[in-house]
Design a protein around this motif. Structure first.
Motif, PDB file in Angstrom:
ATOM      1  N   ASP A  48       0.825  -1.069  -0.237  1.00  0.00           N
ATOM      2  CA  ASP A  48      -0.211  -0.199  -0.171  1.00  0.00           C
ATOM      3  C   ASP A  48       0.712   1.076  -0.075  1.00  0.00           C
ATOM      4  O   ASP A  48       0.937   1.731   1.243  1.00  0.00           O
ATOM      5  CB  ASP A  48      -1.065  -0.355   1.322  1.00  0.00           C
ATOM      6  N   TYR A  49       0.976   1.586  -1.075  1.00  0.00           N
ATOM      7  CA  TYR A  49       1.846   2.944  -1.523  1.00  0.00           C
ATOM      8  C   TYR A  49       1.003   4.679  -0.289  1.00  0.00           C
ATOM      9  O   TYR A  49       1.591   5.397  -1.223  1.00  0.00           O
ATOM     10  CB  TYR A  49       2.351   2.955  -2.796  1.00  0.00           C
ATOM     11  N   THR A  50      -0.437   4.648  -0.471  1.00  0.00           N
ATOM     12  CA  THR A  50      -1.191   5.504   0.107  1.00  0.00           C
ATOM     13  C   THR A  50      -0.270   6.107   0.784  1.00  0.00           C
ATOM     14  O   THR A  50      -0.440   7.905   1.135  1.00  0.00           O
ATOM     15  CB  THR A  50      -2.384   5.081  -0.710  1.00  0.00           C
ATOM     16  N   THR A  51      -0.087   5.149   2.688  1.00  0.00           N
ATOM     17  CA  THR A  51       0.625   5.930   3.137  1.00  0.00           C
ATOM     18  C   THR A  51       2.070   5.250   2.735  1.00  0.00           C
ATOM     19  O   THR A  51       2.254   4.335   3.119  1.00  0.00           O
ATOM     20  CB  THR A  51      -0.098   5.102   4.161  1.00  0.00           C
ATOM     21  N   PHE A  52       3.185   6.303   4.173  1.00  0.00           N
ATOM     22  CA  PHE A  52       3.880   6.027   4.113  1.00  0.00           C
ATOM     23  C   PHE A  52       4.382   4.742   5.084  1.00  0.00           C
ATOM     24  O   PHE A  52       3.960   4.765   6.789  1.00  0.00           O
ATOM     25  CB  PHE A  52       5.400   7.302   4.624  1.00  0.00           C
ATOM     26  N   HIS A  53       4.979   3.776   5.107  1.00  0.00           N
ATOM     27  CA  HIS A  53       5.470   3.082   6.262  1.00  0.00           C
ATOM     28  C   HIS A  53       7.111   2.877   6.034  1.00  0.00           C
ATOM     29  O   HIS A  53       7.959   2.740   5.251  1.00  0.00           O
ATOM     30  CB  HIS A  53       4.704   1.424   5.186  1.00  0.00           C
ATOM     31  N   GLN A  54       7.225   3.484   7.605  1.00  0.00           N
ATOM     32  CA  GLN A  54       9.152   3.233   7.714  1.00  0.00           C
ATOM     33  C   GLN A  54       9.312   1.874   7.163  1.00  0.00           C
ATOM     34  O   GLN A  54       8.683   0.605   7.538  1.00  0.00           O
ATOM     35  CB  GLN A  54       9.127   3.893   9.176  1.00  0.00           C
ATOM     36  N   GLY A  55      10.611   1.719   6.230  1.00  0.00           N
ATOM     37  CA  GLY A  55      11.707   1.191   6.015  1.00  0.00           C
ATOM     38  C   GLY A  55      12.493   0.018   7.586  1.00  0.00           C
ATOM     39  O   GLY A  55      11.913   0.497   8.898  1.00  0.00           O
TER      40      GLY A  55
END
Length: 128
Positions: A48-55
């Protein structure tokens, strides 16, 4: 005087080649890592690229990146390409420092040394 001009041209050639090889190597490393990443994640669901998820934190440190490269992680290879790309202009500053030292142009040795010191300190300390 001709010898000085020849050595200056040799250093300019070395600096130019360092920049070209560094950028080319970074692109190849990142491209191979990207292709590897796409090939290894084929068939899996898209994130899901609609929200930022820290790697993963291991991809934000040099030690973590090299560990992931040796673990044959595609993401690690992409990050290695980024590191090579970032180090390329730093190598240009280092080579310029050597060149100014050979020429005994001490003002530019000091200025270039300060620039290199700022780059190193900023890389180690970072921003906030």
């Amino acid at each position: 005087m001709g010898s000085n001009l020849s050595s200056k041209n040799n250093m300019n050639t070395l600096i130019g080649n360092t920049l070209r090889i560094g950028v080319f190597a970074a692109c190849i490393i990142a491209l191979l890592g990207g292709i590897w990443y796409i090939a290894s994640s084929a068939g899996s669901t898209l994130p899901d690229y609609t929200t930022f998820h820290q790697g993963d934190a291991s991809y934000t440190t040099v030690e973590g990146i090299f560990k992931s490269v040796f673990a044959l992680s595609a993401t690690g290879w992409i990050q290695l390409g980024v590191i090579v790309l970032m180090l390329t202009p730093v190598m240009r500053v280092v080579l310029s420092l050597v060149d100014f030292g050979i020429q005994r142009d001490w003002l530019y040795v000091i200025i270039t040394g300060i620039v290199l010191l700022v780059i190193i300190v900023n890389s180690l300390v970072g921003v906030g």
